[in-house]
Every structure is written in C-alpha cells, then in structure tokens.
Design a protein around this motif. Structure first.
Motif, PDB file in Angstrom:
ATOM      1  N   SER A 426       0.827  -1.203   0.000  1.00 20.01           N
ATOM      2  CA  SER A 426       0.000   0.000   0.000  1.00 20.01           C
ATOM      3  C   SER A 426       0.864   1.257   0.000  1.00 20.01           C
ATOM      4  CB  SER A 426      -0.930   0.012   1.217  1.00 20.01           C
ATOM      5  OG  SER A 426      -1.826  -1.075   1.164  1.00 20.01           O
ATOM      6  N   GLY A 427       1.995   1.196   0.701  1.00 21.22           N
ATOM      7  CA  GLY A 427       2.907   2.330   0.685  1.00 21.22           C
ATOM      8  C   GLY A 427       3.438   2.606  -0.707  1.00 21.22           C
ATOM      9  N   ALA A 428       3.791   1.516  -1.429  1.00 20.79           N
ATOM     10  CA  ALA A 428       4.273   1.678  -2.801  1.00 20.79           C
ATOM     11  C   ALA A 428       3.171   2.214  -3.702  1.00 20.79           C
ATOM     12  CB  ALA A 428       4.786   0.343  -3.328  1.00 20.79           C
ATOM     13  N   LEU A 448     -12.806  12.027  -6.737  1.00 21.84           N
ATOM     14  CA  LEU A 448     -12.305  10.776  -7.318  1.00 21.84           C
ATOM     15  C   LEU A 448     -10.917  10.434  -6.782  1.00 21.84           C
ATOM     16  CD1 LEU A 448     -13.470  11.008 -11.053  1.00 21.84           C
ATOM     17  CD2 LEU A 448     -14.432   9.649  -9.191  1.00 21.84           C
ATOM     18  N   ALA A 449     -10.080  11.459  -6.617  1.00 24.61           N
ATOM     19  CA  ALA A 449      -8.757  11.203  -6.036  1.00 24.61           C
ATOM     20  C   ALA A 449      -8.887  10.691  -4.609  1.00 24.61           C
ATOM     21  CB  ALA A 449      -7.918  12.478  -6.075  1.00 24.61           C
ATOM     22  N   ASP A 450      -9.813  11.296  -3.859  1.00 18.41           N
ATOM     23  CA  ASP A 450     -10.039  10.821  -2.482  1.00 18.41           C
ATOM     24  C   ASP A 450     -10.574   9.395  -2.459  1.00 18.41           C
ATOM     25  OD1 ASP A 450      -9.192  13.252  -1.560  1.00 18.41           O
ATOM     26  OD2 ASP A 450     -11.216  14.076  -1.287  1.00 18.41           O
ATOM     27  N   ARG A 451     -11.369   9.056  -3.465  1.00 20.70           N
ATOM     28  CA  ARG A 451     -11.894   7.687  -3.514  1.00 20.70           C
ATOM     29  C   ARG A 451     -10.774   6.679  -3.705  1.00 20.70           C
ATOM     30  NH1 ARG A 451     -16.256   5.261  -7.936  1.00 20.70           N
ATOM     31  NH2 ARG A 451     -16.329   3.155  -7.069  1.00 20.70           N
ATOM     32  N   GLU A 457      -6.533   2.872   1.509  1.00 23.79           N
ATOM     33  CA  GLU A 457      -6.494   2.822   2.971  1.00 23.79           C
ATOM     34  C   GLU A 457      -7.310   1.653   3.507  1.00 23.79           C
ATOM     35  OE1 GLU A 457      -4.976   4.196   6.554  1.00 23.79           O
ATOM     36  OE2 GLU A 457      -4.518   4.795   4.500  1.00 23.79           O
ATOM     37  N   ARG A 458      -8.410   1.380   2.847  1.00 29.30           N
ATOM     38  CA  ARG A 458      -9.241   0.232   3.246  1.00 29.30           C
ATOM     39  C   ARG A 458      -8.459  -1.075   3.142  1.00 29.30           C
ATOM     40  NH1 ARG A 458     -11.538  -3.371   5.276  1.00 29.30           N
ATOM     41  NH2 ARG A 458     -12.845  -4.841   4.182  1.00 29.30           N
ATOM     42  N   ARG A 459      -7.734  -1.247   2.041  1.00 30.38           N
ATOM     43  CA  ARG A 459      -6.937  -2.470   1.892  1.00 30.38           C
ATOM     44  C   ARG A 459      -5.827  -2.531   2.929  1.00 30.38           C
ATOM     45  NH1 ARG A 459      -7.390  -1.936  -3.879  1.00 30.38           N
ATOM     46  NH2 ARG A 459      -5.339  -0.973  -4.015  1.00 30.38           N
ATOM     47  N   VAL A 463      -6.438  -5.977   6.949  1.00 29.93           N
ATOM     48  CA  VAL A 463      -5.749  -7.115   7.569  1.00 29.93           C
ATOM     49  C   VAL A 463      -5.374  -6.804   9.000  1.00 29.93           C
ATOM     50  CG1 VAL A 463      -3.885  -8.780   7.292  1.00 29.93           C
ATOM     51  CG2 VAL A 463      -4.845  -7.683   5.274  1.00 29.93           C
ATOM     52  N   TRP A 464      -4.929  -5.556   9.272  1.00 34.83           N
ATOM     53  CA  TRP A 464      -4.583  -5.208  10.644  1.00 34.83           C
ATOM     54  C   TRP A 464      -5.793  -5.340  11.563  1.00 34.83           C
ATOM     55  CZ3 TRP A 464       0.233  -5.132  11.949  1.00 34.83           C
ATOM     56  CH2 TRP A 464       1.217  -4.740  11.040  1.00 34.83           C
ATOM     57  N   GLU A 465      -6.979  -5.007  11.036  1.00 35.69           N
ATOM     58  CA  GLU A 465      -8.189  -5.072  11.861  1.00 35.69           C
ATOM     59  C   GLU A 465      -8.529  -6.502  12.259  1.00 35.69           C
ATOM     60  OE1 GLU A 465     -10.862  -3.094   9.283  1.00 35.69           O
ATOM     61  OE2 GLU A 465     -10.232  -1.082   9.874  1.00 35.69           O
TER      62      GLU A 465
END
Length: 531
Positions: A426-428, A448-451, A457-459, A463-465
């Motif tokens: 996700s960082g990449a 759209l950029a925020d989407r 961010e959801r991805r 997994v952490w959740e």
C-alpha cells in the motif's frame, strides 16, 4: 459406458462429494464406500475403469491443478525429502512389496510380483493433502505430501513398464531398465521445459479471458501427449509446465485468473469425485475375475499385501527422515528439526488411489503371444490394497493427527505477515498515486482522487483489523463487520436492479452488466473472508 451412464456417474458422485462436505468424513472415503455399496444395487450399470481414458484424460488435469496450486519455492526448499519419497520410496516399495508378495502367494512368479509392487507403490495424496489442509498440518508436511504425489506416478509407471517387460519374457536387463527410467524422467522434464516458456508467452499475449481459459484447459493434455509421443513421462511434463505457470500466474490479467480458478476448481471437483466413486464400483468386476483363486484364499493374500504396503512405507520413511540428518551437518543446519511425529503422519498418509487401479487394469492379458501370469489376482490385490488404505488409513488419519498434537499453522503470525506485506504494498501504491496525480495529464476531481486513497487505505487497514479485538456481541472483528455490512448493501442494490428489470425500466442486458459489477465486488469480499 453410454452418455446417460456417464451423466449418472458424475451427478451421483458430485452429490455424494457435496454431502461429504457437511460431514467429518473425508469425501474420497465416502465416495469409495458409496461406490462399493452401489456396485451391488439392482439397476446400477457396470462401470469398468479404462486405463486408456484414466491415464491420458483424467490424470493430466488432476496433476496440472495440483502443480499450479503448489509452491515452486516450497518444493525447491524441500526437494530432498520429496525426491526420497517420490523416487526412492516408490522404487524401494516396488522391490520390497513385490518380493514379499512373491513369498506370500504360492505360484506367483517373481516378475509378476514385481509388477504388483510397482502398481501399488505410488500413494495418491489427493485425500491425504485434503485432510492435511483441513486439519491445519504444518506447511512442510503438506508440501512434502503434495510434492510426492506430483512425481511418484511417473516413477511408478516407468517401474511398471520395466517389470511388465520382464514378466512377459522380453528379457530386459538392469541397464535397460535404468536407461528407460532415465529416458522417461529426463525426457519428461525436458518436454516440460521446452513447452512451458512458449505456453506462458501465449497466455500473457492472448487478450481475451475466454481464449486464455480455453488454452488453460488444453495445456495438461498437450504436455502429456507431447511427452508420451517421444517415449518420455507425460506426468513429469505436466508437472513441470504446471509448476512454472503457477509460479508465473501473477503475470496473467485478473479476469483470466478469476475465471481460471473457478473453472479448474469445478474440473478437479468433478474428476476427483467420479474417480473415487469409480474405485468402489470396480468390486464386482474384480471379484468375478479371480478364477481359480477362491475369495477366502485371495482375501488372506490381500490382507498380507496390505500389511506389507503399510509396513514398507514406514521402513522407508523413518530412516529417510533421520539418517540424512545424522550423516550431514549441512542438512541439520538447513532444515528444521523434526521429531518422531512428523514421519509417523507421512508414513500413515500413504493411501493408494486411482492411478494404481488404472495401471493394474492396463496389464494386458496376452503380450506377443505370452500370457501374463496371475493377472486377475494382481488386479484383485491392487483393488483391495487401494480400498484398504483408503478405509483404514483414511478413517484413522484425522484422529491420529489430532492425537499427536502437532504444532499447526500459526494463524496469528500468518495474518501478521499478511498485514505487513499489505502495508508495504500500500505504501508503494500510495507513492505511485502521488506521482501520477502530480502530472497534469492525470488530473482528477478531488472526490475521485479521495476515492482512490480511501480504497487504498481500506486495503491497508483490513488485515490489521483482523488482529484487533472482536465485538463482544457478535464475536466479529471490525473488518468482518465491515464486509458483512458491505454485502448487505450489495444485496439491497441487487434487489433494486431486479425490480427495475421486472418493471421494464431497464432491459436484461443492462441488468446483467450492473449485476456483474456487484458480483465482482462481492467476490472480492468473499475471497478475503474465505482465505
């Protein structure tokens, strides 16, 4: 077998396999048991295994699916134990079981006994690996069992050809036998190496998922037939191609991967179900062919051969596990420590299957005017060994694994590793998105950029959740609750689309397009949940 009988076999076996998923009984065992019972029911047609169908038409796709799903890196890391089982053990079992059968059964020639040894030598690890995954065995044991099943059929088929030639008096020498084994093994690997690169190139350059999946269905048959045409091992050719394509599968587009996974799961389910049902259905044919051997006498021989098959596997597995470690400091340093429990599971997981029966059925009655000695008895002993291992070992393997309390897969550590990998990815992706949005050619409206950032961010957080606390009321993690609510929303949208179609406000084609978008979103949620 006519079309109606074939449809009946597939439908009945699929129904039994589906029912088995709701029970603690492994599907292969239940299918074999039902087949044994159905064989004597009135109205059930005679089903006879045809080796000309099983070996070139059923074995290649089953091997291919297993190879594609295997890990090339894990197999390479465990190449020593896999080779000792898939090659060393099969050759040892051919000789050891053959000699014991020769001693046990009066008037059975040694050459015919060696044919029997080769036929019953290769374990069919479909059932064993299914149980291993279901019970959460350590990855290394599962990898070893799966790797053994990918290669041992090639070793057994080659050993069978050599033993058969000796049994019918073709006078094959040890040198000739080793030469045929080398040709089959090296030739099969060579054919696989030749085919894998152009096939992969074709898969990555076809732009339609439908064409790519059509090619995928042809691959195992092409690899098998090409190798057999030059006298090499079709089994090894299929395995090599499957391992390479599975390792490179990430280079194929997502639509192909989604369709291919669904298609091959269905193919494997249908073939495995039908094959295990066919094993049980062979009972009347095998018993009728005993001829001069009485059923009581043959049963004693069958019990002896079954015990020999089980004992010989342990005689090989324990020394092959501990001797190399004792003799080599390099092996001790490179491979993890093992105790007596792991080889016990590997030794007891030696269930035989359809390959043994298919090879046995391929034994000719007469070869060049020479009758094969005791063919019907060999066929009966093969059948009883397959049934015995499936029933005895298949029933007792799950409780044995539970009783041994082997350290299973560490789900927490696996989830933690997944979360760390997703965080790095996700960082990449975030860095790539920032660079792209900085270019005026990629300008997007802020929503759209925020989407895009929200999806990323959801991805990252999903997994952490899973590692976090659970809801005290529902027992769900936050991620599980999110997925459930998302799917409820999708269901609500789907109902509206159907209502609009029924009211003639949209047509069926538009409804299918809209539903497909929802299906892809739900498939992604379900995939995360099922993994």
């Amino acid at each position: 077998m006519d079309a109606l009988q074939l449809v009946g076999l597939v439908a009945a076996s699929a129904a039994v396999a589906g029912f088995a998923r709701r029970t603690p009984v492994p599907a292969p065992l239940l299918l074999v048991t039902v087949g044994l019972i159905a064989a004597y029911l009135p109205g059930v047609p005679d089903y006879t295994l045809d080796p000309h169908i099983v070996l070139p038409l059923i074995l290649p796709p089953l091997l291919y699916t297993a190879a594609v799903d295997s890990s090339y890196l894990d197999l390479r890391a465990n190449i020593r134990p896999v080779a000792l089982l898939s090659v060393g053990y099969v050759l040892f079992a051919t000789v050891a079981v053959g000699w014991l059968a020769y001693v046990l059964v009066p008037d059975l020639p040694l050459t015919a006994a060696l044919v029997l040894g080769a036929v019953v030598a290769p374990p069919d690890a479909v059932a064993a690996t299914a149980i291993a995954r279901k019970l959460g065995l350590p990855n290394r044991i599962t990898t070893i069992l799966q790797g053994e099943s990918l290669v041992n059929d090639a070793t057994a088929i080659t050993a069978y050809k050599v033993a058969l030639a000796a049994a019918v008096g073709e006078g094959i020498s040890w040198a000739g036998g080793l030469g045929e084994f080398a040709l089959a093994s090296l030739g099969g690997i060579g054919v696989g190496l030749i085919l894998m690169v152009p096939i992969h190139w074709l898969r990555t350059h076809l732009r339609e998922a439908l064409l790519q999946n059509t090619l995928s269905l042809l691959i195992p048959f092409v690899a098998y037939a090409a190798a057999e045409e030059v006298g090499a091992s079709g089994v090894l050719a299929v395995v090599v191609v499957g391992l390479f394509l599975g390792h490179k599968n990430w280079q194929v587009d997502f639509a192909t991967r989604l369709q291919e996974e669904a298609v091959w799961k269905m193919v494997a389910f249908v073939l495995e179900s039908a094959v295990f049902a066919l094993i049980g259905l062979q009972l009347p044919y095998v018993v009728q062919g005993l001829g001069r051997y009485g059923i009581g006498e043959a049963a004693w021989y069958a019990a002896g051969v079954f015990v020999a098959v089980v004992v010989v596997r342990f005689v090989w597995v324990y020394p092959a596990t501990f001797l190399p470690r004792r003799l080599s400091a390099r092996i001790r340093a490179r491979e993890p420590e093992v105790d007596w429990r792991a080889p016990l599971v590997v030794g007891w997981a030696g269930m035989r299957g359809v390959v043994s029966l298919a090879i046995a059925f391929s034994i000719p009655v007469v070869v060049d005017g020479t009758e094969f000695p005791a063919r019907n008895l060999v066929l009966f002993l093969t059948f009883t060994t397959v049934i015995g291992t499936l029933v005895v070992q298949g029933l007792t393997l799950p409780p044995l694994i539970r009783a041994l309390k082997l350290p299973g897969r560490d789900r927490y550590q696996e989830t933690l590793a997944e979360a760390q990998a997703q965080s790095e990815a996700s960082g990449a992706a975030e860095a790539r998105l920032d660079a792209l949005l900085a270019d005026e050619r990629n300008a997007l409206p802020p929503p759209l950029a925020d989407r895009l950032r929200t999806v990323l961010e959801r991805r990252r957080n999903a997994v952490w959740e899973r590692l976090g606390a659970v809801n005290e009321v529902t027992g769900e993690t936050a991620d599980e609750t999110y997925r459930r609510l998302a799917r409820e929303m999708i269901d609500a949208e789907r109902e509206v689309f159907v209502q609009l179609r029924d009211a003639r406000r949209i047509d069926d084609e538009m409804m299918r397009t809209l539903l497909r978008r929802l299906d892809l979103e739900e498939a992604a949620a379900y995939r995360e949940e099922s993994d």
